[in-house]
Write an enzyme that holds these catalytic residues in place. Structure first.
Site, mmCIF file in Angstrom:
data_model
loop_
_atom_site.group_PDB
_atom_site.id
_atom_site.type_symbol
_atom_site.label_atom_id
_atom_site.label_comp_id
_atom_site.label_asym_id
_atom_site.label_seq_id
_atom_site.Cartn_x
_atom_site.Cartn_y
_atom_site.Cartn_z
ATOM 1 N N THR A 126 5.263 28.865 -0.489
ATOM 2 C CA THR A 126 4.292 28.596 0.573
ATOM 3 C C THR A 126 3.281 29.736 0.558
ATOM 4 O O THR A 126 3.627 30.881 0.873
ATOM 5 C CB THR A 126 4.978 28.503 1.944
ATOM 6 O OG1 THR A 126 5.887 27.404 1.932
ATOM 7 C CG2 THR A 126 3.954 28.287 3.047
ATOM 8 N N LYS A 182 1.364 21.502 4.212
ATOM 9 C CA LYS A 182 2.456 22.324 4.729
ATOM 10 C C LYS A 182 1.994 23.144 5.939
ATOM 11 O O LYS A 182 2.691 23.199 6.966
ATOM 12 C CB LYS A 182 2.961 23.256 3.619
ATOM 13 C CG LYS A 182 3.979 24.317 4.054
ATOM 14 C CD LYS A 182 5.338 23.725 4.318
ATOM 15 C CE LYS A 182 6.337 24.790 4.801
ATOM 16 N NZ LYS A 182 6.830 25.640 3.718
ATOM 17 N N LYS A 206 4.753 33.624 9.220
ATOM 18 C CA LYS A 206 3.995 33.609 7.966
ATOM 19 C C LYS A 206 3.151 32.342 7.857
ATOM 20 O O LYS A 206 1.958 32.393 7.546
ATOM 21 C CB LYS A 206 4.944 33.704 6.788
ATOM 22 C CG LYS A 206 4.274 33.472 5.430
ATOM 23 C CD LYS A 206 5.295 33.299 4.319
ATOM 24 C CE LYS A 206 4.633 32.835 3.024
ATOM 25 N NZ LYS A 206 5.611 32.585 1.947
#
Length: 295
Positions: A93, A168, A243
């Site tokens: 990611t 995402k 994050k």
């Protein structure tokens, strides 16, 4: 069956590589951490001592790394050692700009590539029920799909290069903000004399229904699958949620998008991490809500 180089055998990459072995693929795995290599070897991964060894002769290379910086540094080694025509699949990611830079480097070197971040956490990685959000060309997606299926419940093509990462971050923006709202609702209810069970019974079948409530409820003993039942041992750690929210707020700034709720959720998860909650499940944000509520 394919030969797959797998780089990054941690909490996610380790069980993902094991599921590829179960499906009959030959997996050549590399990680900087010896303990991760030992666990992977016990699950049938052929562990090696370098990135170059992991990609040697591989039909595809899968990376699962902490950040875009790590991915781009790794690609310097991968592109130099991978066999011509190998497919590069990055399931990390990372920032959209880094994902698109990785695509560009791969294309210039003559390799196909997809960005394929995942949703489902460590439980999904172990069970082979991850959702892969894939960015890249139609051709590269169809090459990647059969390699991803042994690790997945769903493999979804989200568009061109970088769009897997876009998907995402947007999904986790929804998830992070909804978990904050669910946590606040339970704390408000409990302070006003409402039982957790009553609130759950109504909200879970009404307009407040969402995944953060019905699958990972931040209050224990209401939902069997909730990490709250296990002292918030992480399925998806609060540090990782922070994050992802930071990636979303950064992308919003770059694109001129007003995400007021997203910014606030980022601030709240940052506060929770600073309070020491980063290693707990992201649903443990309810602890911070309680702690900062007045008398």
């Amino acid at each position: 069956m394919a030969v797959i180089g797998f780089i990054g055998l941690g909490h996610m990459g380790g069980p993902m590589s094991a599921n590829l072995v179960k499906a009959g693929h030959t997996v050549q795995g590399y990680d900087l951490i010896p303990a991760a290599l030992e666990v992977a070897a016990r699950h049938g991964v052929t562990t090696v001592g370098s990135v170059a060894d992991a990609v040697a002769g591989a039909d595809a290379v899968i990376t699962m790394l902490p950040s875009g910086k790590h991915v781009l540094e790794c690609y310097d080694e991968v592109l130099a050692a991978a066999k011509p025509g190998a497919l590069l699949v990055d399931s990390s990611t990372v920032d959209v700009a880094d994902a698109r830079a990785a695509h560009e480097r791969a294309e210039q070197a003559g390799f196909g590539s997809v960005d394929a971040p995942v949703s489902g956490g460590t439980a999904g990685a172990e069970a082979g029920t991850l959702t892969f959000m894939v960015g890249g060309s139609e051709e590269d997606f169809h090459r990647a799909e059969p390699l991803l299926e042994p690790m997945a419940r769903k493999v979804i093509h989200c568009g061109g290069p970088g769009n897997g990462q876009v998907t995402k971050m947007c999904n986790n923006l929804i998830l992070g903000a909804s978990m904050v709202a669910v946590s606040e609702a339970f704390v408000l209810g409990e302070r006003l004399g409402l039982s957790h069970q009553a609130l759950y019974d109504v909200a879970s079948i009404s307009t407040g229904q969402c995944w953060a409530l019905t699958t990972n409820c931040p209050v224990p003993d209401l939902v069997e699958t909730s990490r709250a039942n296990h002292d918030y041992e992480p399925g998806f750690a609060a540090a990782l949620m922070l994050k992802d929210l930071r990636l979303a707020t950064s992308a919003a700034e770059q694109s001129g998008t007003d995400i007021a709720i997203g910014r606030l959720a980022t601030e709240l998860y940052q506060r929770f991490n600073e309070e020491g909650g980063g290693n707990l499940d992201f649903g443990a944000i309810i602890k911070s809500v309680r702690e900062h509520s007045g008398d």
